[in-house]
Design a protein around this motif. Sequence first.
Motif, mmCIF file in Angstrom:
data_model
loop_
_atom_site.group_PDB
_atom_site.id
_atom_site.type_symbol
_atom_site.label_atom_id
_atom_site.label_comp_id
_atom_site.label_asym_id
_atom_site.label_seq_id
_atom_site.Cartn_x
_atom_site.Cartn_y
_atom_site.Cartn_z
ATOM 1 N N PHE A 96 0.827 -1.207 0.000
ATOM 2 C CA PHE A 96 0.000 0.000 0.000
ATOM 3 C C PHE A 96 0.863 1.261 0.000
ATOM 4 O O PHE A 96 0.515 2.267 -0.594
ATOM 5 N N LEU A 97 2.020 1.155 0.706
ATOM 6 C CA LEU A 97 2.880 2.331 0.814
ATOM 7 C C LEU A 97 3.640 2.591 -0.491
ATOM 8 O O LEU A 97 3.722 3.726 -0.949
ATOM 9 N N ASP A 98 4.249 1.521 -1.041
ATOM 10 C CA ASP A 98 4.997 1.682 -2.303
ATOM 11 C C ASP A 98 5.137 0.321 -2.972
ATOM 12 O O ASP A 98 5.881 -0.543 -2.504
ATOM 13 N N MET A 99 4.419 0.163 -4.072
ATOM 14 C CA MET A 99 4.327 -1.146 -4.735
ATOM 15 C C MET A 99 5.693 -1.645 -5.205
ATOM 16 O O MET A 99 6.052 -2.803 -5.020
ATOM 17 N N ARG A 100 6.518 -0.746 -5.752
ATOM 18 C CA ARG A 100 7.785 -1.196 -6.363
ATOM 19 C C ARG A 100 8.781 -1.629 -5.287
ATOM 20 O O ARG A 100 9.480 -2.624 -5.436
ATOM 21 N N LEU A 101 8.802 -0.859 -4.174
ATOM 22 C CA LEU A 101 9.714 -1.260 -3.081
ATOM 23 C C LEU A 101 9.244 -2.569 -2.431
ATOM 24 O O LEU A 101 10.056 -3.389 -1.989
ATOM 25 N N ALA A 102 7.913 -2.748 -2.393
ATOM 26 C CA ALA A 102 7.363 -3.965 -1.754
ATOM 27 C C ALA A 102 7.840 -5.228 -2.463
ATOM 28 O O ALA A 102 7.990 -6.289 -1.843
ATOM 29 N N TRP A 103 8.109 -5.122 -3.767
ATOM 30 C CA TRP A 103 8.569 -6.301 -4.519
ATOM 31 C C TRP A 103 9.902 -6.850 -3.980
ATOM 32 O O TRP A 103 10.175 -8.048 -4.064
ATOM 33 N N ILE A 104 10.687 -5.945 -3.410
ATOM 34 C CA ILE A 104 11.978 -6.390 -2.842
ATOM 35 C C ILE A 104 11.702 -7.360 -1.674
ATOM 36 O O ILE A 104 12.354 -8.391 -1.532
ATOM 37 N N LEU A 105 10.698 -7.001 -0.850
ATOM 38 C CA LEU A 105 10.324 -7.885 0.271
ATOM 39 C C LEU A 105 9.746 -9.203 -0.257
ATOM 40 O O LEU A 105 10.079 -10.302 0.232
ATOM 41 N N ILE A 106 8.842 -9.089 -1.278
ATOM 42 C CA ILE A 106 8.182 -10.299 -1.817
ATOM 43 C C ILE A 106 9.230 -11.255 -2.405
ATOM 44 O O ILE A 106 9.151 -12.469 -2.226
ATOM 45 N N ALA A 107 10.267 -10.707 -3.048
ATOM 46 C CA ALA A 107 11.272 -11.556 -3.704
ATOM 47 C C ALA A 107 12.047 -12.396 -2.697
ATOM 48 O O ALA A 107 12.587 -13.457 -3.041
ATOM 49 N N SER A 108 12.122 -11.922 -1.435
ATOM 50 C CA SER A 108 12.901 -12.677 -0.439
ATOM 51 C C SER A 108 12.134 -13.914 0.068
ATOM 52 O O SER A 108 12.732 -14.837 0.633
ATOM 53 N N VAL A 109 10.799 -13.948 -0.130
ATOM 54 C CA VAL A 109 9.972 -15.038 0.436
ATOM 55 C C VAL A 109 10.374 -16.444 -0.051
ATOM 56 O O VAL A 109 10.564 -17.349 0.770
ATOM 57 N N PRO A 110 10.553 -16.678 -1.408
ATOM 58 C CA PRO A 110 10.905 -18.046 -1.820
ATOM 59 C C PRO A 110 12.200 -18.554 -1.189
ATOM 60 O O PRO A 110 12.317 -19.737 -0.853
ATOM 61 N N PHE A 111 13.188 -17.626 -1.001
ATOM 62 C CA PHE A 111 14.456 -18.044 -0.375
ATOM 63 C C PHE A 111 14.208 -18.547 1.054
ATOM 64 O O PHE A 111 14.765 -19.546 1.506
ATOM 65 N N ILE A 112 13.324 -17.804 1.736
ATOM 66 C CA ILE A 112 13.044 -18.174 3.139
ATOM 67 C C ILE A 112 12.318 -19.523 3.190
ATOM 68 O O ILE A 112 12.638 -20.391 4.015
ATOM 69 N N ILE A 113 11.362 -19.709 2.286
ATOM 70 C CA ILE A 113 10.615 -20.979 2.265
ATOM 71 C C ILE A 113 11.585 -22.137 2.010
ATOM 72 O O ILE A 113 11.511 -23.189 2.664
ATOM 73 N N LEU A 114 12.543 -21.942 1.109
ATOM 74 C CA LEU A 114 13.517 -22.995 0.810
ATOM 75 C C LEU A 114 14.344 -23.339 2.056
ATOM 76 O O LEU A 114 14.533 -24.518 2.397
ATOM 77 N N ILE A 115 14.781 -22.305 2.768
ATOM 78 C CA ILE A 115 15.583 -22.546 3.990
ATOM 79 C C ILE A 115 14.772 -23.357 4.999
ATOM 80 O O ILE A 115 15.247 -24.335 5.578
ATOM 81 N N LEU A 116 13.504 -22.975 5.200
ATOM 82 C CA LEU A 116 12.658 -23.674 6.182
ATOM 83 C C LEU A 116 12.439 -25.128 5.767
ATOM 84 O O LEU A 116 12.490 -26.046 6.595
ATOM 85 N N TYR A 117 12.238 -25.359 4.465
ATOM 86 C CA TYR A 117 11.996 -26.725 3.975
ATOM 87 C C TYR A 117 13.218 -27.620 4.256
ATOM 88 O O TYR A 117 13.091 -28.719 4.795
ATOM 89 N N VAL A 118 14.405 -27.094 3.901
ATOM 90 C CA VAL A 118 15.636 -27.885 4.112
ATOM 91 C C VAL A 118 15.784 -28.215 5.596
ATOM 92 O O VAL A 118 16.102 -29.350 5.984
#
Length: 573
Positions: free
Chosen positions: A150-172
Amino acid sequence: MKELLKYLKPYRKQCIIGPFCKLMEAILELLLPTLMAYMINDGIMAQDQQLVYRYSFIMIFMVMIGFGFSITCQYQAAKASQGFGTDLRNALFSHITAFSYQDLDYFGTPTLVNRLSNDVNQLQVAVAMLIRLVVRSPFICIGAIIMAMFLDMRLAWILIASVPFIILILYVFIRFTTPMYQQYQKLLDKFSSILDDNFAGIRVIRTFVSKKREQKRFQENVDELQVQMMKVARLSALLNPSTAIVVNGAVVILMYQGILKIQIGDLQPGTIVAFINYASSILLALIAISNLIVIFTKAFASGKRVSEVLRYSPGLVCGNASLQEKDEPIVCFDHVSFSYGKGDAALSDLSFSIRKGESIGIIGGTGAGKTTLISLLCHFYVPTEGRILLYGQDITTLRSSDLLSHVVLVPQVNELFSGTIEENICFGLSNVSKADIEQALSISQAKEFVDELPKGMHTKIERGGANLSGGQKQRLCIARAILRKPDLLILDDASSALDFKSDAALRKALKAMDTQMSRIMISQRVSTLASCDRIIVLDNGEMAGFAPHKVLYDTCEIYHSICESQHVERGIA
Ligand SMILES: Nc1ncnc2c1ncn2[C@@H]1O[C@H](COP(=O)(O)OP(=O)(O)OP(=O)(O)O)[C@@H](O)[C@H]1O
């Protein structure tokens, strides 16, 4: 694992109110960075003091409300997890108490103790965390990303991009730690088993100067536990830093991009502060999620172990029939065979009958199957083949309480409890007359030593009868059995610690007591059994003879050689 859910059902209310409160707290928490961004952008930057005060007041108010929600949730979580743990522990304990010897042999006592204590504790912690964090942490992660969008769509993508990396770490992490925790629990069982052996056999260990050997065994197990725990700890230690690297990496990129945007007037400073706040909220929530994963991985391993016990149906099922005294042999073994587990037969094809009032001796070498025969008769184990009848009724059809009130066993190992002598003798009985107690003490040859004690029957016995001699303990256990006035009294080597005179006096008193009470006596001493009406001679689980002393002496080779080894004559009976 499904069977565990039913213990959560009574706490449905807490399981709804708790996460709801946490959710409300999380919503308030998520609004704070955005309010702060407005306060900075519209209040501080525009030097509007009134607006700054207004936002500050709203934010303090929200923090206080959030605190109230948090406290309510903690209370609900504590109530549900403690209740769940208590109910589960009670159910598990009552299930285990229905286990036969066979079932206890199957699991082993140390693992059952561990499952009741350690495993239920792990599940209890998991329930508390389920209520407190399972809804909150993912909500904070997703909510923080949405608020950032809501605050800034383009900056928010930086946060969204980190999610798959985190999911991979948790899975391993989950993939590798689950089997490690299961292995750890197994080692913990072994640890309990060593402790159990050592505490139970501490005297033997000291007598045989085996302290060093036992210490080595203990040390080896503790080392194994440490190695296993270190493996898990190394992996767990990697979890928080790896998630932090991903999130902090995202923060660095955010700052860089944010500064560029501020320079070209595309972003206000308050917004970048809010973004950093959301990123750190995500990081904290992820740390909570990784801890949750550790807790749930452990709880999953524990849940499987607890469910295994709950799902286990005791191999020995008792019937509902009540025992009717009929004009039939009190005991009849009908082609009975038995093996412990997959081992060799401990008893093979035994068939014999005992008439009411008869006294029977059982003799045989070590491991011949004497105790096994008695254990089958008391329905501690079920025959692999054949049937055991009591007054013509199959004992598997009888109500357990009926069977055990007619058949009373005095086992080889004497069990006395902390309490007075009187309480121990009357154990499980109510309204016992003093005369009956005195008679039981007198027949068991215990009266003399009890009368000599300053407090007589009111003398305190320590746990396990630690303040009594072996012979005194045996006499009290025999008195306890006699007081029940059973139809069949079984003494499994129960007079072995008695001197010859007391042993003879006991047999004489038992015979004089009640001609209707049948008796089975196991002993290695021919002199103890010679006066029995008939004697069963067991050899490697088979019946080598069943007749009175004199007949066996003349016809049974094994019995004859036992008599010779004990210098017993034919005419002793
Ligand atoms: N719980 C058990 N699990 C496996 N095997 C067992 C168990 N209890 C006894 N056995 C085996 O069954 C056989 C018969 O044992 P049992 O205790 O009935 O002999 P016993 O004649 O009473 O011996 P003792 O006079 O030494 O007490 C033995 O070979 C023994 O090793």
